[in-house]
Design a protein around this motif. Structure first.
Motif, PDB file in Angstrom:
ATOM      1  N   GLU A 140      -4.675   2.959  -8.079  1.00 38.86           N
ATOM      2  CA  GLU A 140      -6.078   2.866  -8.498  1.00 38.86           C
ATOM      3  C   GLU A 140      -6.665   3.830  -9.715  1.00 38.86           C
ATOM      4  OE1 GLU A 140      -9.664   0.663  -9.059  1.00 38.86           O
ATOM      5  OE2 GLU A 140      -7.894  -0.179  -7.925  1.00 38.86           O
ATOM      6  N   THR A 200      -9.993  -2.308  -8.173  1.00 37.39           N
ATOM      7  CA  THR A 200     -10.816  -1.979  -7.778  1.00 37.39           C
ATOM      8  C   THR A 200     -12.268  -1.760  -8.120  1.00 37.39           C
ATOM      9  OG1 THR A 200      -9.494  -1.562  -5.963  1.00 37.39           O
ATOM     10  CG2 THR A 200     -12.154  -1.105  -5.416  1.00 37.39           C
ATOM     11  N   ASP A 252      -4.611  -0.370   0.871  1.00 36.02           N
ATOM     12  CA  ASP A 252      -6.312  -0.045   0.771  1.00 36.02           C
ATOM     13  C   ASP A 252      -6.937  -0.056  -0.746  1.00 36.02           C
ATOM     14  OD1 ASP A 252      -7.716   2.608   0.342  1.00 36.02           O
ATOM     15  OD2 ASP A 252      -7.020   3.226   2.033  1.00 36.02           O
ATOM     16  N   TYR A 259      -8.161   1.940  -2.520  1.00 35.71           N
ATOM     17  CA  TYR A 259      -8.388   2.922  -3.392  1.00 35.71           C
ATOM     18  C   TYR A 259      -7.123   3.361  -3.211  1.00 35.71           C
ATOM     19  CZ  TYR A 259     -13.020   2.403  -4.619  1.00 35.71           C
ATOM     20  OH  TYR A 259     -14.345   1.686  -5.116  1.00 35.71           O
ATOM     21  N   GLN A 260      -6.075   3.158  -2.729  1.00 36.45           N
ATOM     22  CA  GLN A 260      -5.173   3.968  -2.746  1.00 36.45           C
ATOM     23  C   GLN A 260      -4.108   4.857  -4.334  1.00 36.45           C
ATOM     24  OE1 GLN A 260      -1.080   1.254  -2.875  1.00 36.45           O
ATOM     25  NE2 GLN A 260      -2.128  -0.515  -2.902  1.00 36.45           N
ATOM     26  N   ILE A 305     -12.981   6.862  -4.036  1.00 40.89           N
ATOM     27  CA  ILE A 305     -14.296   5.591  -3.744  1.00 40.89           C
ATOM     28  C   ILE A 305     -15.130   6.115  -4.238  1.00 40.89           C
ATOM     29  CG2 ILE A 305     -15.082   6.738  -1.556  1.00 40.89           C
ATOM     30  CD1 ILE A 305     -15.618   4.126  -0.829  1.00 40.89           C
ATOM     31  N   THR A 312     -11.947   2.188   3.491  1.00 41.31           N
ATOM     32  CA  THR A 312     -10.114   2.992   2.862  1.00 41.31           C
ATOM     33  C   THR A 312     -10.200   4.351   3.220  1.00 41.31           C
ATOM     34  OG1 THR A 312     -10.386   4.324   0.719  1.00 41.31           O
ATOM     35  CG2 THR A 312     -12.113   3.547   1.416  1.00 41.31           C
ATOM     36  N   ARG A 313      -9.584   5.013   3.470  1.00 39.07           N
ATOM     37  CA  ARG A 313      -9.168   6.249   3.807  1.00 39.07           C
ATOM     38  C   ARG A 313      -9.023   7.454   2.455  1.00 39.07           C
ATOM     39  NH1 ARG A 313      -5.175   5.937   7.287  1.00 39.07           N
ATOM     40  NH2 ARG A 313      -5.983   3.558   7.402  1.00 39.07           N
ATOM     41  N   SER A 314      -9.809   6.933   1.546  1.00 38.00           N
ATOM     42  CA  SER A 314      -9.178   7.593  -0.256  1.00 38.00           C
ATOM     43  C   SER A 314     -10.542   8.649  -0.712  1.00 38.00           C
ATOM     44  CB  SER A 314      -8.405   6.655  -1.069  1.00 38.00           C
ATOM     45  OG  SER A 314      -8.615   7.584  -2.413  1.00 38.00           O
ATOM     46  N   CYS A 365       0.610  -1.189   0.402  1.00 41.46           N
ATOM     47  CA  CYS A 365      -0.308   0.324   0.163  1.00 41.46           C
ATOM     48  C   CYS A 365       0.786   0.711  -0.365  1.00 41.46           C
ATOM     49  CB  CYS A 365      -0.658  -0.219   1.418  1.00 41.46           C
ATOM     50  SG  CYS A 365      -2.261   1.529   1.140  1.00 41.46           S
TER      51      CYS A 365
END
Length: 276
Positions: free
Chosen positions: A101, A107, A95, A97-98, A131, A126-128, A36
């Protein structure tokens, strides 16, 4: 992509992994990538075999999984033939949506496969803010879906200390707002709890009606030992350590969150990540 990042393309034998331990409530985990690029300082995967045995710094490499849309469809078909449920946690060790992506769309391809053959439940962690790109697909899966966005703090200076390569806090809050505007099921994961302001509970309550609190002791899978080995405590100022780093951090966060959420809206650690 930054030249210092080492990117490889690999074709895995399987894409769905049977779960156990923390994720025992799911039948499978699904990781579109290995590694990641967010490279958060406290990530428990740093202390897992995939993080320890790779002789590269965590956050500097990622393996892009190839051919996995077809594999996912085939694996889910085989599971269905046995009349078994499929509940998926995406993702447990990366993640989805790192940053890579944006280019690779791994994804997104997996979500497209799930629309053709939906799981009984899909949890996306996720933290992105990336998304939001896939809202069109999530709308087709919303009856079996929960999205969880990590927002550990509302102080971006803290974010820069603990996870400088992760997306800015305001971008995440904006993404949550957009997901909710489309009536998608979204929760905020304050995981791990990092120092936050007095305004944080109210900020979150304007966005979601469900949060999950997790800290280094309940959430790293080893009662805090993995986090201690990572020397995360050294990133805190002396004033912050007593309140924000310890076995009672989640209790303090809970008391703060109760100012804006009902007790039913606040979940702890594992229960907040379980299906349904």
């Amino acid at each position: 992509m930054d030249k210092k990042n080492h990117i490889e393309y690999k074709e895995p034998k399987k894409i769905l992994t049977p779960t156990s331990g923390f994720l025992h409530g799911y039948t499978h985990s699904l990781n579109p990538y290995t590694g990641c690029l967010f490279g958060c300082s406290y990530c428990y995967v740093r202390q897992s075999p995939v993080g320890l045995f790779r002789k590269e710094e965590w956050g500097s490499w990622v393996d892009v999984k190839q051919g996995i849309k077809e594999k996912l469809t085939r694996e889910m078909t085989n599971i269905r033939k046995k009349n078994k449920q499929v509940t998926i946690f995406m993702s447990s060790a990366t993640d989805p949506y790192q940053s890579i992506e944006y280019k690779e769309n791994v994804t997104r391809a997996l979500l497209e496969a799930m629309i053709e053959s939906p799981p009984d439940f899909l949890f996306v962690q996720t933290r992105s803010p990336l998304i939001t790109r896939d809202i069109d697909l999530f709308l087709k899966l919303k009856d079996c879906l929960r999205i969880s966005i990590t927002v550990e703090t509302d102080r971006d200076t803290i974010r820069k200390t603990f996870s400088p390569s992760a997306p800015p806090i305001q971008a995440r809050l904006k993404a949550i707002r957009e997901l909710r505007e489309h009536h998608l099921p979204v929760q905020v994961a304050i995981a791990p709890v990092l120092p936050f302001s007095e305004e944080f509970p109210e900020t979150l309550s304007q966005l979601v009606d469900r949060i999950v609190i997790d800290d280094f002791y309940t959430g790293d899978g080893s009662n805090g030992k993995r986090t201690e080995r990572l020397k995360i405590k050294e990133l805190y100022s002396e004033d912050e350590k007593e309140r924000w780093y310890g076995k009672r951090t989640h209790e303090y966060a809970y008391e703060q969150m109760k100012k804006a959420f009902s007790t039913e809206q606040i979940l702890f650690s594992k229960e907040g990540f379980m299906p349904y």
